[in-house]
Design a protein around this motif. Structure first.
Motif, PDB file in Angstrom:
ATOM      1  N   THR A  74       0.687  -1.417   0.250  1.00 41.95           N
ATOM      2  CA  THR A  74      -0.615  -0.480   0.121  1.00 41.95           C
ATOM      3  C   THR A  74       0.889   1.250  -0.330  1.00 41.95           C
ATOM      4  OG1 THR A  74      -0.449  -0.149   2.132  1.00 41.95           O
ATOM      5  CG2 THR A  74      -1.856  -1.063   0.731  1.00 41.95           C
ATOM      6  N   PRO A  75       1.050   2.086  -0.659  1.00 40.29           N
ATOM      7  CA  PRO A  75       2.457   2.550  -0.724  1.00 40.29           C
ATOM      8  C   PRO A  75       2.400   3.827  -1.132  1.00 40.29           C
ATOM      9  CG  PRO A  75       2.642   1.525  -3.492  1.00 40.29           C
ATOM     10  CD  PRO A  75       1.762   0.557  -2.770  1.00 40.29           C
ATOM     11  N   ASN A  76       0.638   3.339  -1.545  1.00 40.12           N
ATOM     12  CA  ASN A  76      -0.148   5.406  -1.999  1.00 40.12           C
ATOM     13  C   ASN A  76      -0.828   5.683  -0.107  1.00 40.12           C
ATOM     14  OD1 ASN A  76       0.681   5.942  -3.933  1.00 40.12           O
ATOM     15  ND2 ASN A  76      -0.229   4.121  -5.288  1.00 40.12           N
ATOM     16  N   TRP A  77      -0.864   4.666   0.061  1.00 43.41           N
ATOM     17  CA  TRP A  77      -1.946   4.778   1.840  1.00 43.41           C
ATOM     18  C   TRP A  77      -3.023   5.832   1.880  1.00 43.41           C
ATOM     19  CZ3 TRP A  77      -1.157   6.565   6.728  1.00 43.41           C
ATOM     20  CH2 TRP A  77       0.020   6.458   7.044  1.00 43.41           C
ATOM     21  N   ASN A  78      -1.024   7.231   2.364  1.00 38.55           N
ATOM     22  CA  ASN A  78      -0.985   8.533   2.888  1.00 38.55           C
ATOM     23  C   ASN A  78      -1.861   9.152   1.690  1.00 38.55           C
ATOM     24  OD1 ASN A  78      -1.399  10.030   4.691  1.00 38.55           O
ATOM     25  ND2 ASN A  78       1.369  10.426   4.726  1.00 38.55           N
ATOM     26  N   ARG A  79      -1.379   9.028   0.544  1.00 36.55           N
ATOM     27  CA  ARG A  79      -1.884  10.196  -0.808  1.00 36.55           C
ATOM     28  C   ARG A  79      -2.952  10.268  -0.915  1.00 36.55           C
ATOM     29  NH1 ARG A  79       3.253   8.835  -1.573  1.00 36.55           N
ATOM     30  NH2 ARG A  79       3.503   7.201  -3.615  1.00 36.55           N
ATOM     31  N   GLN A  80      -3.277   8.743  -1.362  1.00 35.51           N
ATOM     32  CA  GLN A  80      -5.041   8.236  -1.883  1.00 35.51           C
ATOM     33  C   GLN A  80      -6.010   7.742  -0.187  1.00 35.51           C
ATOM     34  OE1 GLN A  80      -4.559   5.393  -4.411  1.00 35.51           O
ATOM     35  NE2 GLN A  80      -3.569   6.144  -5.551  1.00 35.51           N
ATOM     36  N   LYS A  81      -5.356   8.626   0.888  1.00 32.38           N
ATOM     37  CA  LYS A  81      -6.106   7.628   2.050  1.00 32.38           C
ATOM     38  C   LYS A  81      -7.193   6.603   2.106  1.00 32.38           C
ATOM     39  CE  LYS A  81      -5.392  12.515   2.599  1.00 32.38           C
ATOM     40  NZ  LYS A  81      -4.079  12.656   3.582  1.00 32.38           N
ATOM     41  N   LEU A  82      -6.567   6.347   1.783  1.00 31.60           N
ATOM     42  CA  LEU A  82      -6.249   4.152   2.133  1.00 31.60           C
ATOM     43  C   LEU A  82      -6.464   3.465   3.167  1.00 31.60           C
ATOM     44  CD1 LEU A  82      -4.652   2.350  -1.853  1.00 31.60           C
ATOM     45  CD2 LEU A  82      -7.369   2.926  -1.543  1.00 31.60           C
ATOM     46  N   PRO A  91     -12.244  -2.160  -1.687  1.00 35.97           N
ATOM     47  CA  PRO A  91     -12.105  -2.124  -3.083  1.00 35.97           C
ATOM     48  C   PRO A  91     -11.274  -1.655  -3.279  1.00 35.97           C
ATOM     49  CG  PRO A  91     -14.823  -1.976  -2.563  1.00 35.97           C
ATOM     50  CD  PRO A  91     -14.325  -1.378  -1.836  1.00 35.97           C
ATOM     51  N   ALA A  92     -10.868  -0.492  -3.664  1.00 37.00           N
ATOM     52  CA  ALA A  92      -9.919   0.409  -3.094  1.00 37.00           C
ATOM     53  C   ALA A  92      -8.205   0.074  -3.053  1.00 37.00           C
ATOM     54  CB  ALA A  92     -10.097   1.532  -3.767  1.00 37.00           C
ATOM     55  N   LEU A  93      -8.516  -0.631  -1.604  1.00 41.08           N
ATOM     56  CA  LEU A  93      -7.820  -1.155  -0.804  1.00 41.08           C
ATOM     57  C   LEU A  93      -7.578  -2.838  -1.379  1.00 41.08           C
ATOM     58  CD1 LEU A  93      -6.056  -1.138   1.627  1.00 41.08           C
ATOM     59  CD2 LEU A  93      -7.473  -2.619   2.866  1.00 41.08           C
ATOM     60  N   LEU A  94      -8.039  -2.964  -1.886  1.00 42.37           N
ATOM     61  CA  LEU A  94      -7.903  -4.769  -2.577  1.00 42.37           C
ATOM     62  C   LEU A  94      -7.450  -4.183  -3.894  1.00 42.37           C
ATOM     63  CD1 LEU A  94     -11.364  -6.784  -1.207  1.00 42.37           C
ATOM     64  CD2 LEU A  94      -8.620  -7.076  -0.701  1.00 42.37           C
ATOM     65  N   ALA A  95      -7.753  -3.249  -4.945  1.00 46.65           N
ATOM     66  CA  ALA A  95      -7.195  -2.885  -5.949  1.00 46.65           C
ATOM     67  C   ALA A  95      -5.669  -2.637  -5.678  1.00 46.65           C
ATOM     68  CB  ALA A  95      -7.224  -2.096  -6.471  1.00 46.65           C
ATOM     69  N   GLU A  96      -5.660  -1.747  -4.991  1.00 43.07           N
ATOM     70  CA  GLU A  96      -4.255  -1.504  -4.179  1.00 43.07           C
ATOM     71  C   GLU A  96      -3.463  -2.476  -3.812  1.00 43.07           C
ATOM     72  OE1 GLU A  96      -1.239   1.165  -3.138  1.00 43.07           O
ATOM     73  OE2 GLU A  96      -2.190   1.653  -5.159  1.00 43.07           O
ATOM     74  N   MET A 115      -0.470  -1.154   5.629  1.00 43.33           N
ATOM     75  CA  MET A 115      -0.688  -0.020   6.670  1.00 43.33           C
ATOM     76  C   MET A 115      -2.454  -0.079   6.857  1.00 43.33           C
ATOM     77  SD  MET A 115       2.330   0.319   6.309  1.00 43.33           S
ATOM     78  CE  MET A 115       2.211   1.599   7.382  1.00 43.33           C
ATOM     79  N   SER A 116      -2.422  -0.295   8.336  1.00 43.33           N
ATOM     80  CA  SER A 116      -3.491   0.391   8.458  1.00 43.33           C
ATOM     81  C   SER A 116      -4.500   1.756   7.957  1.00 43.33           C
ATOM     82  CB  SER A 116      -4.162   0.247   9.892  1.00 43.33           C
ATOM     83  OG  SER A 116      -3.828   1.611  10.669  1.00 43.33           O
ATOM     84  N   GLY A 117      -4.227   2.609   7.791  1.00 45.33           N
ATOM     85  CA  GLY A 117      -4.710   3.931   7.434  1.00 45.33           C
ATOM     86  C   GLY A 117      -4.851   4.244   8.559  1.00 45.33           C
ATOM     87  N   ASN A 118      -5.780   5.731   8.641  1.00 43.57           N
ATOM     88  CA  ASN A 118      -6.048   7.138   9.081  1.00 43.57           C
ATOM     89  C   ASN A 118      -7.754   6.198  10.090  1.00 43.57           C
ATOM     90  OD1 ASN A 118      -3.418   8.500   9.336  1.00 43.57           O
ATOM     91  ND2 ASN A 118      -4.352   9.647   8.473  1.00 43.57           N
ATOM     92  N   ALA A 119      -7.401   6.880  11.172  1.00 47.46           N
ATOM     93  CA  ALA A 119      -8.636   6.059  11.915  1.00 47.46           C
ATOM     94  C   ALA A 119      -9.782   7.670  11.684  1.00 47.46           C
ATOM     95  CB  ALA A 119      -9.232   6.456  12.991  1.00 47.46           C
TER      96      ALA A 119
END
Length: 273
Positions: A74-82, A91-96, A115-119
């Motif tokens: 999930t390299p884009n978790w922070n930029r894409q808010k995943l 669905p977006a998470l699984l695709a990433e 990464m869990s991502g933000n709360a």
């Protein structure tokens, strides 16, 4: 004058030394050279596999007798808010994740960061935790298809990652038990745990059956072991005594010449183990 290459330990060593390349300066190839000269066995990437010629990077790593053990799922978790805590984003998470698992399989990389991502404001911790568990199971099913193991990383919220959901390895261990998936394991970052909760040895020993990777940096400062408050010799001894087999990865910001810094850090680690 460059330092000579330091021979790594035998490949069958139970604990493999690694370094996160983002901590080093220079081109990816220059970072590999630093790792090799410091005597490390392997390296971890984050998003470099998206911006670098990975075939050339692999070729150079192999020429230096370095493995590549991890990329980010999930390299884009922070930029894409995943994140894993909002079912609507599943669905977006699984695709990433699947996109990066394909790259991991092609690169023959055994591990991928998750990464869990933000709360999410306004949702209870338990609801978000339940979504994380379900999301990790779904991601784990994908990882199994590609022969990769996902490693879930808690991050501290007090200094480095305000708002991050999975902030400590006590909750990380609880998540591992609930996920109960052979292709989902825990990345135990000793620095992040020290910042967030402390008590790292006790928590590490409890989590040991689920840990694939330990990350190393001292606190405060996120610099070399020995520059802060953490008794790394004792931490390493406890990890070794518990029978840990996996990666110990340097993820700190060097305060001196990086080859010498990493050589010292890895030499001290091996002596304690």
């Amino acid at each position: 004058m460059q330092a000579p290459l330091t021979p790594p330990p035998p490949r069958k060593a139970k604990i493999t030394s690694s370094v996160m390349l983002w901590c080093l300066k220079g081109t990816p190839e220059e970072k590999l050279e630093i790792a090799a000269r410091a005597g490390l066995q392997s390296v971890e990437l984050v998003g470099e596999h998206l911006t670098t010629d990975v075939a050339a990077l692999q070729k150079r790593a192999r020429s230096l007798r370095l493995g590549i053990d991890t990329i980010s799922a999930t390299p884009n978790w922070n930029r894409q808010k995943l994140n894993m805590v909002d079912p609507a984003l599943r669905p977006a998470l699984l695709a990433e994740v699947e996109s990066n698992l394909k790259i991991a399989q092609k690169m023959e990389v055994p591990l991928a960061l998750l990464m869990s991502g933000n709360a999410i404001s306004g949702k209870s911790f338990e609801d978000q935790f339940a979504s994380l568990v379900e999301g990790a199971k779904r991601c784990g099913d994908l990882a199994a298809q590609y022969g990769v193991t996902l490693i879930v990383e808690p991050l501290n919220t007090k200094v480095n990652h305000a708002g991050y959901f999975l902030s400590n390895c006590v909750d990380g261990l609880r998540a591992m038990k609930a996920i109960d998936h052979d292709h989902v394991r825990l990345l135990f970052d000793l620095y992040h745990e020290q910042v967030e909760r402390g008590d790292v040895i006790r928590t590490a020993l409890a989590a040991m059956p689920y840990v694939k990777v330990f990350h190393v940096a001292d606190n405060p400062g996120r610099n070399e072991p020995g520059t802060g408050e953490m008794a790394y010799a004792n931490i390493y001894k406890a990890i070794s005594k518990a029978g840990y087999e996996g990666y110990i990865t340097m993820e700190y910001l060097p305060t001196k010449e990086p080859v010498a810094s990493l050589q010292q850090a890895v030499t001290d680690m091996r002596a304690a183990l």
